[in-house]
Scaffold this active site. Sequence first.
Site, PDB file in Angstrom:
ATOM      1  N   MET A 285       0.825  -1.207   0.000  1.00 16.18           N
ATOM      2  CA  MET A 285       0.000   0.000   0.000  1.00 16.18           C
ATOM      3  C   MET A 285       0.859   1.256   0.000  1.00 16.18           C
ATOM      4  SD  MET A 285      -3.421  -0.656   2.314  1.00 16.18           S
ATOM      5  CE  MET A 285      -2.563  -1.152   3.819  1.00 16.18           C
ATOM      6  N   HIS A 286       2.004   1.219   0.706  1.00  9.67           N
ATOM      7  CA  HIS A 286       2.910   2.371   0.686  1.00  9.67           C
ATOM      8  C   HIS A 286       3.429   2.634  -0.723  1.00  9.67           C
ATOM      9  CE1 HIS A 286       4.193   3.047   5.150  1.00  9.67           C
ATOM     10  NE2 HIS A 286       2.910   3.202   4.952  1.00  9.67           N
ATOM     11  N   GLU A 287       3.738   1.564  -1.441  1.00  9.31           N
ATOM     12  CA  GLU A 287       4.197   1.735  -2.822  1.00  9.31           C
ATOM     13  C   GLU A 287       3.132   2.429  -3.665  1.00  9.31           C
ATOM     14  OE1 GLU A 287       7.150   1.140  -4.216  1.00  9.31           O
ATOM     15  OE2 GLU A 287       7.896   0.631  -2.212  1.00  9.31           O
TER      16      GLU A 287
END
Length: 248
Positions: A228-230
Amino acid sequence: MQPVVELREIEPGIALITMQDRVYKNTFSDDLVKGLAHAFLTVKETERYKAVILTGYDTYFASGGTQEALLAIFEGQLKFTDSNIYSLALECPVPVISAMQGHAIGGGFVIGLFADFVVMSRESVYTANFMKYGFTPGMGATYILPRKLGLSLGNEMLLSGSNYRGADLEKRGVPFTVLPRDQVMSHALELARQLAEKPRLSLVALKDHLVETARAELPNYIAKEVAMHELTFHQTEVRDKILSLFGK
């Protein structure tokens, strides 16, 4: 000078780990991260320890990632998994008590929730403020908040990124002891004394059993949080919020 993280045996079998980075207000500076890792390693290797109290100083428990680290993640130069402090309490062989006498912000709130016992103060602010900056939560927050606080409140804190006083959470029925700030440490010490009466081997065996599921499930949540950070961290809006809102 005081160390940023101090480990002391305050009574036989009871280790007190104090985060006291007064310059950076217990954000996850390199010194704080290294100090925590070293302290928990020492506890693991010291067989006389039967319980750990993790606490902060004055009105701060722990304040999460530094602005520099958040910007480095935005630039793709860093991941929160590069230094695993979020599960130190979970992986600790003996029970850990989070004496959250002060504000616990973002990742600082998360590391406290991974303890076996949590004690909060009515006056302090507790927040999973990741979405305040526009990026999705990390450090196992999506696992531990719903698990410890309940699905409704945990998801609310994650999605809103809002601040909650300990008194507010007490009214919401959090399953933790919530006390005036000046009573948090004394209550944590009483819990630790109860633990220290037991054989260490029995404490380790029972904790292993009680957290077995969490230890097994957490890596999958961490992998999803990194993914999700990506997806979410590299937005220009996120950088702007980190620059304009950090510390407010």
